[in-house]
Scaffold this active site. Sequence first.
Site, PDB file in Angstrom:
ATOM      1  N   GLU A 103       0.834  -1.258   0.001  1.00  0.00           N
ATOM      2  CA  GLU A 103      -0.124   0.093  -0.021  1.00  0.00           C
ATOM      3  C   GLU A 103       0.788   1.159  -0.045  1.00  0.00           C
ATOM      4  O   GLU A 103       2.029   1.102   0.555  1.00  0.00           O
ATOM      5  CB  GLU A 103      -0.876   0.136   1.210  1.00  0.00           C
ATOM      6  CG  GLU A 103      -2.167  -1.002   1.174  1.00  0.00           C
ATOM      7  CD  GLU A 103      -1.708  -2.339   1.921  1.00  0.00           C
ATOM      8  OE1 GLU A 103      -2.315  -3.173   1.643  1.00  0.00           O
ATOM      9  OE2 GLU A 103      -0.515  -2.601   2.520  1.00  0.00           O
ATOM     10  N   TYR A 115       7.972   2.895  -7.035  1.00  0.00           N
ATOM     11  CA  TYR A 115       7.136   1.578  -7.440  1.00  0.00           C
ATOM     12  C   TYR A 115       6.647   1.316  -8.815  1.00  0.00           C
ATOM     13  O   TYR A 115       6.689   0.252  -9.250  1.00  0.00           O
ATOM     14  CB  TYR A 115       5.904   1.403  -6.356  1.00  0.00           C
ATOM     15  CG  TYR A 115       6.070   1.625  -5.070  1.00  0.00           C
ATOM     16  CD1 TYR A 115       7.390   0.958  -4.416  1.00  0.00           C
ATOM     17  CD2 TYR A 115       5.332   1.932  -4.100  1.00  0.00           C
ATOM     18  CE1 TYR A 115       7.601   0.928  -3.062  1.00  0.00           C
ATOM     19  CE2 TYR A 115       5.524   2.276  -2.565  1.00  0.00           C
ATOM     20  CZ  TYR A 115       6.703   1.490  -2.452  1.00  0.00           C
ATOM     21  OH  TYR A 115       7.296   1.688  -1.043  1.00  0.00           O
TER      22      TYR A 115
END
Length: 147
Positions: A103, A115
């Site tokens: 998350e 990411y």
Amino acid sequence: MVGADLPAVLAIEEATYHEPWTEGIFRDCLRMGYTGRVLEVAAGPGEGAGLAGYGLISAAAGECHILNLCTAPEQRGRGLGRLLLRALLAEGRLAGAEQAFLEVRPSNSAAVALYRAEGFETVGVREGYYPAVGGREDAWVLRRALI
């Protein structure tokens, strides 16, 4: 990551987050057998050696979950977060994971960029997941194949 690393880990955690993880949370993760890694840097000209970042990952049933990944504020922008991320993903592969989840706060643009560059894609949203100044912030759920 071992118990002796926790004072330095907590110093980074507290310098980074409005509502940081507690020592108890980190100790519980280690007690549960989650894999924790720390990144130490050697002393350079005019700087001291020490812990520059850390990460925690859990793995089970063909999946791994990056629980926490953080670098010290003064160490950011040097590629250390990428190095830690790749090390955690390698740990997931070693544990038999075929995919990784995490998350991230949408407002954390540096983490989101990292990411995305490492192949993670958004697969969901957890509404009000993170505590934030003045309320709550959503989390993007990201996934990446490891095979």
